[in-house]
Scaffold this active site. Structure first.
Site, PDB file in Angstrom:
ATOM      1  N   GLY A 164      32.871  35.845  34.489  1.00 26.03           N
ATOM      2  CA  GLY A 164      31.983  35.444  33.971  1.00 26.03           C
ATOM      3  C   GLY A 164      32.071  36.106  32.303  1.00 26.03           C
ATOM      4  O   GLY A 164      32.528  36.535  32.039  1.00 26.03           O
ATOM      5  N   ASP A 178      36.394  40.075  27.960  1.00 30.35           N
ATOM      6  CA  ASP A 178      37.077  40.728  28.609  1.00 30.35           C
ATOM      7  C   ASP A 178      37.888  41.075  29.745  1.00 30.35           C
ATOM      8  O   ASP A 178      38.602  42.333  29.995  1.00 30.35           O
ATOM      9  CB  ASP A 178      35.524  41.205  30.150  1.00 30.35           C
ATOM     10  CG  ASP A 178      35.593  40.339  30.674  1.00 30.35           C
ATOM     11  OD1 ASP A 178      35.993  39.303  30.500  1.00 30.35           O
ATOM     12  OD2 ASP A 178      35.019  40.387  31.649  1.00 30.35           O
ATOM     13  N   THR A 223      38.016  32.209  34.742  1.00 27.80           N
ATOM     14  CA  THR A 223      39.022  32.963  34.583  1.00 27.80           C
ATOM     15  C   THR A 223      39.550  33.098  36.229  1.00 27.80           C
ATOM     16  O   THR A 223      38.674  32.706  37.785  1.00 27.80           O
ATOM     17  CB  THR A 223      38.013  34.197  34.690  1.00 27.80           C
ATOM     18  OG1 THR A 223      38.160  34.071  32.989  1.00 27.80           O
ATOM     19  CG2 THR A 223      39.055  35.785  35.199  1.00 27.80           C
TER      20      THR A 223
HETATM   21  N1  ASP Z   1      35.129  36.758  31.226  1.00 27.58           N
HETATM   22  C1  ASP Z   1      35.891  35.714  30.412  1.00 27.58           C
HETATM   23  C2  ASP Z   1      35.698  35.665  29.045  1.00 27.58           C
HETATM   24  O1  ASP Z   1      34.665  36.742  29.152  1.00 27.58           O
HETATM   25  C3  ASP Z   1      35.423  34.129  31.090  1.00 27.58           C
HETATM   26  C4  ASP Z   1      35.252  33.472  32.455  1.00 27.58           C
HETATM   27  O2  ASP Z   1      36.109  34.396  33.413  1.00 27.58           O
HETATM   28  O3  ASP Z   1      34.306  32.737  32.730  1.00 27.58           O
HETATM   29  O4  ASP Z   1      36.172  35.473  28.355  1.00 27.58           O
END
Ligand code: ASP
Length: 357
Positions: free
Chosen positions: A258, A237, A206
């Protein structure tokens, strides 16, 4: 009873701040932004994959533009990049092989936000999120409705699944189980074919990008293709205001990357901003939000042998005084990008735990 804020007020206000009417609006918010920050030299903070974004955002901010113009243009570079498999075009798809994107934007000076979830076929969900903020009475649009809305505003549909991402998805599908009929390439000597996902790319990824402009306006954006091979329709999120992004022009901004599910259960970005309001530094606030996730992580399947989370979440934050920081649960790759108006660099971030300890 008279509504507190009528539709006519809305139209007058948006006209006053110069809402864009073209596909890539450079709104000219800047001059009309209320200046509550004491810091007016320009600052951009992003996740570690965001060095190109921080550079671009700072170039735009230094022209006197609104921070929101800067951070969105910054993340558009990664959304447009087919080689980045975690954001926009080329992002890893859901379990059906369809790319579904999530994004949010938040504009501190006007305290408005917009977001899209599970958006297909449009490579710049961050710009659609901005349109949701500026051209609807809503904050979040998802799936089919979000796509219809984007098309109404002239966004072009395209297939976001690159050949590289398609091949990774096929590899995942063929390695899921040896109880189904999909098989990865194998020889007649191989016995247990199909149930080994060890070589499969299974990513999160992300970009979160936060900025302060020369007028003290604070804004942020988070954009992602979310968890690879997710259940179709899953929203993480990133597009949830308060979870993947939060901005309060009187305090600062925070965002995350994350495991989205852990963040959704704790509404952590608003928590980081609230900790900063109470006087914590951005770094302390990020680590406190990480600790809250750890404390609430009660499911055994999500813990390692010592009860610690078996996943990572990272936060990024800046405050209105121009201080910035990041913190993560785990140390592996705990870094973030900062452009302070002079240098554009990757910084190390502290974490609660170090891998191997
Ligand atoms: N937070 C993002 C999600 O859960 C994924 C990521 O940040 O890698 O969709």
């Amino acid at each position: 009873m008279k509504p507190i804020f009528t539709r006519r007020d809305f139209l007058r206000t948006t006209a006053a701040v110069g809402v864009g009417s073209t596909l890539l609006p450079f709104s000219g918010y800047g001059k009309s932004a209320t200046t509550s920050s004491r810091y007016t030299k320009g600052l951009v903070v992003a996740s570690a994959n965001g060095l190109r974004a921080t550079q671009k955002a700072m170039e735009i901010i230094q022209t006197g533009a609104d921070a929101l113009d800067g951070v969105i243009a910054g993340v558009n570079i990664l959304e447009d990049d087919p080689d980045d498999m975690t954001i926009g075009l080329g992002g890893l798809p859901n379990a059906d092989g369809v790319v579904e994107l999530d994004a949010s934007v938040m504009h501190g000076p006007t305290h408005r936000a917009g977001a899209v979830g599970a958006l297909q076929n449009i490579k710049n969900p961050s710009i659609v999120a901005r349109y949701v903020m500026e051209r609807t009475d809503h904050v979040l649009l998802v799936a089919e409705g979000a796509l219809k809305f984007a098309k109404m505003h002239g966004f072009k549909e395209e297939n976001l699944l690159t050949e590289k991402a398609r091949k990774e998805w096929v590899k995942w599908k063929e390695s899921l189980s040896n109880q189904d009929d999909y098989l990865p390439p194998h020889s007649i000597e191989d016995k247990d074919v199909g149930g080994d996902s060890r070589n499969v790319m299974h990513t999160y990824g992300t970009i979160n990008c936060l900025g302060i402009d020369l007028h003290g306006g604070i804004s942020g954006v988070t954009t992602t293709s979310g968890m690879a091979y997710k259940v179709p329709g899953r929203v993480g999120d990133s597009p949830i205001i308060g979870a993947g992004l939060f901005v309060d022009n009187e305090v600062g901004a925070a965002g995350s990357t994350g495991r989205g599910e852990a963040n959704l259960l704790n509404c952590s970005s608003v928590m980081v901003v609230e900790y900063m309001r109470q006087g914590k530094s951005p770094t302390e606030a990020c680590l406190m939000a990480c600790q809250r996730i750890v404390d609430h992580n009660k499911e055994r399947r999500l813990q390692d042998e010592r009860g610690r989370p078996n996943f990572d979440v990272k936060f990024y934050a800046l405050n209105k005084n121009g201080e910035y920081g990041s913190g993560s649960i785990w140390s592996s790759g705990a870094k973030f990008a900062v452009h302070d108006g002079r240098t554009n660099e990757i910084h190390d971030a502290p974490s609660l735990y170090k891998a191997g300890e």
